[in-house]
Design a protein around this motif. Structure first.
Motif, mmCIF file in Angstrom:
data_model
loop_
_atom_site.group_PDB
_atom_site.id
_atom_site.type_symbol
_atom_site.label_atom_id
_atom_site.label_comp_id
_atom_site.label_asym_id
_atom_site.label_seq_id
_atom_site.Cartn_x
_atom_site.Cartn_y
_atom_site.Cartn_z
ATOM 1 N N SER A 187 6.216 3.738 11.616
ATOM 2 C CA SER A 187 5.236 3.284 12.343
ATOM 3 C C SER A 187 3.497 2.741 11.259
ATOM 4 O O SER A 187 2.530 2.301 11.555
ATOM 5 C CB SER A 187 4.318 3.914 13.148
ATOM 6 O OG SER A 187 4.713 5.384 13.173
ATOM 7 N N LYS A 188 4.281 3.321 9.687
ATOM 8 C CA LYS A 188 2.367 3.280 9.131
ATOM 9 C C LYS A 188 2.452 2.071 8.156
ATOM 10 O O LYS A 188 3.533 1.772 7.909
ATOM 11 C CB LYS A 188 2.940 4.468 7.744
ATOM 12 C CG LYS A 188 3.131 6.520 8.715
ATOM 13 C CD LYS A 188 1.981 5.755 9.067
ATOM 14 C CE LYS A 188 1.908 7.957 9.894
ATOM 15 N NZ LYS A 188 0.453 7.955 10.777
ATOM 16 N N SER A 189 1.360 2.012 7.524
ATOM 17 C CA SER A 189 1.301 0.490 6.887
ATOM 18 C C SER A 189 1.986 0.595 5.612
ATOM 19 O O SER A 189 2.499 1.935 4.954
ATOM 20 C CB SER A 189 -0.115 0.448 7.087
ATOM 21 O OG SER A 189 -0.939 1.755 5.985
ATOM 22 N N GLN A 190 2.031 0.005 4.660
ATOM 23 C CA GLN A 190 2.279 0.065 3.412
ATOM 24 C C GLN A 190 1.302 1.074 2.579
ATOM 25 O O GLN A 190 1.678 1.505 0.999
ATOM 26 C CB GLN A 190 2.250 -1.186 2.622
ATOM 27 C CG GLN A 190 3.214 -1.848 3.106
ATOM 28 C CD GLN A 190 3.745 -4.021 2.991
ATOM 29 O OE1 GLN A 190 3.656 -3.584 1.475
ATOM 30 N NE2 GLN A 190 4.147 -4.373 3.308
ATOM 31 N N ASP A 191 0.723 1.187 2.714
ATOM 32 C CA ASP A 191 -0.670 1.335 1.822
ATOM 33 C C ASP A 191 -0.444 2.798 2.305
ATOM 34 O O ASP A 191 -0.585 3.775 1.050
ATOM 35 C CB ASP A 191 -2.601 1.301 2.526
ATOM 36 C CG ASP A 191 -2.618 -0.018 1.560
ATOM 37 O OD1 ASP A 191 -1.939 -0.441 1.114
ATOM 38 O OD2 ASP A 191 -3.657 -0.288 2.448
ATOM 39 N N GLU A 192 -0.756 3.347 3.434
ATOM 40 C CA GLU A 192 0.209 4.741 4.361
ATOM 41 C C GLU A 192 1.326 5.087 3.222
ATOM 42 O O GLU A 192 1.216 6.100 3.538
ATOM 43 C CB GLU A 192 -0.135 5.131 5.839
ATOM 44 C CG GLU A 192 -1.093 5.008 6.177
ATOM 45 C CD GLU A 192 -1.367 4.855 7.613
ATOM 46 O OE1 GLU A 192 -1.699 5.749 8.406
ATOM 47 O OE2 GLU A 192 0.042 4.013 8.024
ATOM 48 N N ILE A 193 2.110 4.319 3.723
ATOM 49 C CA ILE A 193 3.696 4.571 2.770
ATOM 50 C C ILE A 193 3.458 5.160 1.128
ATOM 51 O O ILE A 193 3.670 6.288 0.318
ATOM 52 C CB ILE A 193 4.538 3.567 2.714
ATOM 53 C CG1 ILE A 193 5.233 3.587 4.102
ATOM 54 C CG2 ILE A 193 5.704 3.950 2.422
ATOM 55 C CD1 ILE A 193 5.813 2.745 4.744
ATOM 56 N N ALA A 194 2.588 3.957 0.954
ATOM 57 C CA ALA A 194 2.264 4.216 -0.599
ATOM 58 C C ALA A 194 1.263 5.773 -1.000
ATOM 59 O O ALA A 194 1.768 6.261 -2.271
ATOM 60 C CB ALA A 194 1.076 3.576 -1.131
ATOM 61 N N HIS A 195 0.232 6.157 -0.075
ATOM 62 C CA HIS A 195 -0.326 7.186 -0.011
ATOM 63 C C HIS A 195 0.674 8.599 -0.177
ATOM 64 O O HIS A 195 0.897 9.478 -0.787
ATOM 65 C CB HIS A 195 -1.305 6.982 0.716
ATOM 66 C CG HIS A 195 -2.075 8.715 0.793
ATOM 67 N ND1 HIS A 195 -2.744 9.116 -0.158
ATOM 68 C CD2 HIS A 195 -2.243 9.421 1.742
ATOM 69 C CE1 HIS A 195 -3.121 10.232 -0.308
ATOM 70 N NE2 HIS A 195 -3.100 11.314 1.086
#
Length: 205
Positions: free
Chosen positions: A8-16
């Motif tokens: 459920s996380k965005s790609q930016d959140e996964i990257a972080h």
């Protein structure tokens, strides 16, 4: 075995989440991984220092009763006691990855009336699930989850669970020797959230 998970996380959140160990966290434009990931669906994984979209499940060739080729079956779980076998061994030695997961589901209840029970880690944005990957002629890059014995929390629903890798062990899983990585394939020892729902198990595929 895990046949459904939520991301459920965005790609930016996964990257972080992975930025301490990844080299290239950009994903190709147009990448659109679903929130609910089933076998054969696309999902995001961290492999070779990059965030990549791959298909969940190694393709298994099948034939019909008359020898005709059938659509390959995605083998989306790799048991720890099978990792030395020919189907998995090269990928485990050479191509390990981490799968970002918000929560994973197991089927619970009577036959014909099973529902989804979700498991997650408290106070953590994501879990990093141990995986392996390879290139395939059928689907391009594909990945599979590593499964081990269930911990006390999951055991009431299923006897196996995905291997959850702690952040301080990510480097060992991704780049360590195979023997060291194999030692990480143990039931998760921390606390877990359990969300028993009335969602039918056999939902949209």
């Amino acid at each position: 075995m895990c046949n459904l998970y939520r991301m459920s996380k965005s790609q930016d959140e996964i990257a972080h989440f992975f930025d301490a160990i990844a080299q290239d966290l950009s994903v190709s434009p147009g990448t659109n991984a679903p929130d609910l990931v089933y076998p054969g669906y696309p999902g995001l994984v961290l492999a070779d220092g990059r965030l990549a979209q791959m298909t969940w499940g190694f393709p298994l060739q099948r034939k019909g009763a008359k020898g005709q080729p059938l659509k390959p079956k995605p083998i989306n779980n790799a048991r720890t006691d099978k990792l030395s076998g020919p189907f998995w061994s090269a990928s485990f030695r050479e191509r390990r990855c981490l799968i970002p997961v918000s929560s994973f589901a197991e089927a619970e209840g009577p036959k014909g009336g099973k529902t989804r029970t979700w498991f997650s880690v408290p106070d953590a944005p994501l879990m990093a699930i141990a995986g392996i990957w390879r290139d395939s002629a059928e689907w391009g890059e594909a990945y599979s989850m590593i499964m081990t014995d269930a911990n006390q929390t999951v055991r009431g629903v299923h006897d196996r669970m995905p291997v959850i890798i702690a952040p301080d062990q990510w480097g060992i899983w991704l780049d360590g020797e195979a023997d060291d990585a194999f030692r990480l394939c143990a039931p998760y020892a921390g606390a877990m959230n359990v969300d028993a729902t009335d969602e039918p198990w056999a939902g949209r595929r």
